[in-house]
Design a protein around this motif. Structure first.
Motif, mmCIF file in Angstrom:
data_model
loop_
_atom_site.group_PDB
_atom_site.id
_atom_site.type_symbol
_atom_site.label_atom_id
_atom_site.label_comp_id
_atom_site.label_asym_id
_atom_site.label_seq_id
_atom_site.Cartn_x
_atom_site.Cartn_y
_atom_site.Cartn_z
ATOM 1 N N UNK A 1 46.557 89.138 68.051
ATOM 2 C CA UNK A 1 45.800 88.863 66.832
ATOM 3 C C UNK A 1 44.657 87.893 67.090
ATOM 4 N N UNK B 1 43.406 84.301 65.443
ATOM 5 C CA UNK B 1 43.725 84.142 64.039
ATOM 6 C C UNK B 1 44.684 82.981 63.787
ATOM 7 N N UNK C 1 29.480 95.335 60.019
ATOM 8 C CA UNK C 1 30.714 95.824 59.393
ATOM 9 C C UNK C 1 30.502 97.224 58.817
ATOM 10 N N UNK D 1 30.226 99.624 61.611
ATOM 11 C CA UNK D 1 31.439 99.697 62.437
ATOM 12 C C UNK D 1 31.260 99.245 63.869
ATOM 13 N N UNK E 1 31.389 96.868 67.234
ATOM 14 C CA UNK E 1 32.241 95.809 67.782
ATOM 15 C C UNK E 1 31.443 94.917 68.726
ATOM 16 N N UNK F 1 35.194 88.682 63.445
ATOM 17 C CA UNK F 1 35.964 88.702 62.208
ATOM 18 C C UNK F 1 36.854 87.479 62.183
ATOM 19 N N UNK G 1 49.102 96.773 66.093
ATOM 20 C CA UNK G 1 48.634 97.762 65.125
ATOM 21 C C UNK G 1 47.141 97.610 64.870
ATOM 22 N N UNK H 1 38.647 101.647 59.262
ATOM 23 C CA UNK H 1 38.068 101.981 57.961
ATOM 24 C C UNK H 1 37.396 103.360 58.036
ATOM 25 N N UNK I 1 34.833 100.814 61.129
ATOM 26 C CA UNK I 1 35.165 99.501 61.664
ATOM 27 C C UNK I 1 36.669 99.416 61.934
ATOM 28 N N UNK I 2 36.998 98.978 63.159
ATOM 29 C CA UNK I 2 38.416 98.876 63.526
ATOM 30 C C UNK I 2 38.868 97.418 63.495
ATOM 31 N N UNK I 3 40.078 97.200 63.038
ATOM 32 C CA UNK I 3 40.644 95.848 62.980
ATOM 33 C C UNK I 3 42.035 95.854 63.603
ATOM 34 N N UNK I 4 42.387 94.760 64.226
ATOM 35 C CA UNK I 4 43.789 94.584 64.621
ATOM 36 C C UNK I 4 44.490 94.047 63.383
ATOM 37 N N UNK I 5 45.627 94.632 63.062
ATOM 38 C CA UNK I 5 46.218 94.267 61.770
ATOM 39 C C UNK I 5 47.628 93.697 61.917
ATOM 40 N N UNK J 1 39.480 99.264 70.809
ATOM 41 C CA UNK J 1 39.589 97.881 70.331
ATOM 42 C C UNK J 1 40.779 97.176 70.973
#
Lengths: 515, 174
Positions: free
Chosen positions: A35, A38, A100, A103, A105, A262, B66, B70, B75-79, B116
């Protein structure tokens, strides 16, 4: 074995210990491993970024500028101090929002999304790699010089050890919880720098007495026009000095990525405050210590070693070991971050995009490894036999990157007509003009810094290229719509504006308008 | 934990549980601007593609990670772990409609999610990492809750999105 070496070894063992402790602690919740930052608080977030972005230049280049040019170096410090604020205000919100929505990175991917063409990546990636090599080279040289000072071994040997340790760290750093070691290093860097500054001021009898003494050696050093007043009225040079670490810095991929990163908004906001405090405490120090080194050590053979030499002269022996170790470790983490970034550009922006579109993650690692080893070997080849000045290398690479990329980044969000042809023209013109201006010696004959000519050329190329090709290469409808969304929000109360969660930017546009 | 997902393989849809209710969403904004007045609040579901991966770590350890991608931006996020709504059905909720100018496919989402996670793992583990990220499960649509609030601050109207999972917010328009 000297006491400094003993402390150096103790320091590295302690850092390894912190890393293993933090890693073991993290294993209790392996869900959190990926993560990112974070779980890290704002202090750790801010200081680790600072320690991994300003090392070799600050400890060698800035000190050398202070030693040789006096308060002239402060132009660079002023640009550096204002750079963060400028970045946030010019690029910040809109760029985060657009990235964003599109998309993106990485920074190069962002450029390709905004200016759709494979040529964007084909040009941007090698230019970024070229400049990153020079920035890494500066870290290698700084590491080698530092080790040479501490250990007394010859520079080529010290350089080989420094590069070896840096590459080893890049390979094995994953076994340490690097975020925490970077954080501890940043704190020691600040304490060390402030300690050196205070000890220097005590040794020279205070700030005023120090300035008086410098005035007796060379009164020109107290002006901001250079040791021989050579920069008086040279506004082209001064503008360049101000721009390098403010605008030029905006060209660095890792800086741009941080704009797109982010982060939890409350952490990002507080981290920004910590960064400003860190910069205020840290940035002026090396320039001042470098200048006052003239009083304590007037006959230094290499001005780049001014900070190391002053530390050796004014600090207690045990402190020299700790501070030097922190400096070396910070240089190492900067080089590590840059090498990894270079590896990512080579693997994802070049190899996966143009050579093997089905790249596996195993292949990605191998391309990164080969890139890192190649940069290390070429870097050693250049630095061992004819090492350039760290300040010159860092300023040169930042100038080229800034010239090549800043108009493309800025126009991407502020000018709807900026198109692919304009961006390609801008990147090529900025790179070629800034490099040509530098290597041809034109800054000396014209009094105009390559940062100025580079930015002017790339901006002009962007404008002319875009306007001339609006019909043949119109900005795609998708991008125009994304830009419309980016620009729509009016004035928002400052307290609310600062706390926004950038992760929601893309979702906000769709949810709010397309019902 | 109630509603926690227990699944393997491919699922079609998941409706994530709304953690932040309308009142809480308003309070998030009012904490920053006490004179903010909420005119209306509505819940909208935003579609993501969801993927679960096994990510090899150093020294033989691996872990589960995970990613959400979107559909409308790519847009990809680690969740974090996903928690499904134990009561609601997909048909019961109001979803954000497809704007059709920026959308991506499920396959593209899969590639972005994997890229990602590979990049994140490499950055974390450095160059001693060997790769080997494997997808273990996927969900075609993960519906994430967001609140759309129309608010008024000092006589001016704004539209704000508030994340229904964590209370984060972003201004849409004024």
């Amino acid at each position: 074995m000297s006491i400094e070496i003993v402390f150096l070894i103790i320091y590295f063992l302690a850092m390894a210990g912190i890393g293993f402790w933090a890693m073991k602690r993290g294993n209790a919740d392996s869900e959190g491993f990926l993560l990112g930052g974070r779980s890290l608080g704002p202090g750790v977030t801010a200081l680790r970024l600072q320690s991994s972005s300003m090392s070799g230049y600050m400890f060698m280049g800035a000190g050398s500028l202070g030693y040789t040019q006096g308060y002239f170096g402060m132009w660079y410090a002023l640009g550096d101090l204002g750079g963060g604020i400028l970045n946030l205000s010019v690029l910040g919100r809109r760029m985060r929002k657009l990235s964003q929505i599109l998309g993106s990175i990485t920074s190069i991917e962002y450029l390709e999304h905004r200016y759709p063409s494979k040529w964007i990546r084909l040009i941007a990636a090698p230019v970024a790699l070229f400049c990153m090599f020079f920035y890494v080279l500066a870290q290698f040289i700084a590491g080698g010089r530092g080790l040479e000072m501490v250990s007394g071994v010859s520079f080529p040997v010290a350089l080989a050890i420094a590069i070896g340790v840096i590459v080893l760290y890049t390979f094995m750093g994953g076994y340490l919880a690097v975020a925490y070691t970077d954080f501890v290093q940043a704190i020691i860097m600040v304490i060390g720098m402030v300690w050196i500054l205070i000890a220097t001021l005590i040794a020279i009898g205070g700030f005023t007495a120090g300035n008086n003494a410098i005035g007796e050696i060379n009164p020109n050093m107290l002006t901001m026009w250079g040791a021989d007043l050579g920069f008086e009225g040279q506004w082209g040079v001064i503008l360049g000095a101000l721009l390098v670490f403010s605008i030029g810095y905006m060209g660095w991929p890792h800086v741009v990525v941080s704009h797109m990163a982010m982060k939890k908004p409350s952490v990002a906001r507080t981290a920004g405050v910590y960064s400003v405090i860190f910069n205020l405490l840290f940035i002026p120090g090396p320039y001042l210590v470098g200048m006052f080194a003239l009083i304590l050590l007037p006959n230094l053979a290499n001005p780049e070693t001014a900070i190391f030499a002053v530390a050796d002269a004014v600090l207690p022996t045990f402190a020299v070991g700790i501070v030097m170790a922190a400096i070396m470790a910070a240089i190492m983490s900067t080089a590590d971050a840059l090498l990894l970034q270079a590896g990512t550009i080579a693997s994802q922006d070049i190899y996966a995009r143009f050579i093997n579109k089905k790249m596996s993650d195993g292949q990605m690692v191998w391309v990164s490894r080969i890139t890192v080893l190649a940069l290390a070997l070429v870097g050693y080849g250049i630095a061992a036999f004819d090492p350039p000045a760290v300040a010159a290398v860092v300023i040169f690479s930042t100038t080229v990157l800034g010239s090549a990329f800043v108009p493309s980044y800025v126009c991407a969000v502020w000018w709807k007509k900026a198109n692919t042809v304009g961006a390609i023209s801008s990147m090529i013109a900025g790179t070629l003009v800034s490099v040509f201006w530098q290597v041809s010696g034109l800054p000396d004959t014209t009094g105009i810094d390559p940062m100025v000519t580079g930015i002017v050329a790339s901006t002009a190329a962007m404008i002319i290229g875009s306007l001339a090709s609006q019909k043949s290469h119109p900005v795609p409808e998708r991008i125009v719509r994304a830009l419309d969304e980016t620009a729509k929000v009016g004035p928002i109360p400052a307290k609310l504006l600062l706390g926004q969660d950038q992760l929601l930017a893309g979702q906000a546009e769709m949810a709010g308008r397309h019902e | 934990m109630q509603g926690r997902l227990k699944w393997l393989g491919v699922m079609n849809e998941i409706l994530l549980k709304t953690i932040v209710d309308a009142e809480h969403a308003a309070k998030v904004l009012q904490a920053k601007a006490p004179d903010l007045e909420v005119v209306s609040a509505s819940l909208r579901r935003h579609p993501f593609a969801g993927f679960e991966f096994h990510v090899p770590a150093l020294a033989g350890r691996g872990e589960t990670a995970r990613a959400l991608v979107d559909y409308y931006s790519g847009k990809a996020f680690i969740s974090d772990r996903w928690e499904s709504d134990p009561v609601l059905e997909v048909d019961d909720v109001e979803a954000v409609s497809d704007p059709s100018w920026n959308s991506i496919s499920f396959e593209t989402a899969r590639q972005r999610a994997k890229a990602l996670l590979s990049t994140a793992a490499l950055r974390k583990a450095r160059l001693a990492w060997k790769g080997g990220v494997k997808e273990t499960a996927s969900v075609e649509k993960v519906w994430k809750p967001n609140w759309i609030l129309d608010v008024r601050i000092q006589g001016r109207n704004y539209r704000v999105i508030v994340d229904g999972l964590n209370g984060g917010y972003f201004f849409i328009e004024s």
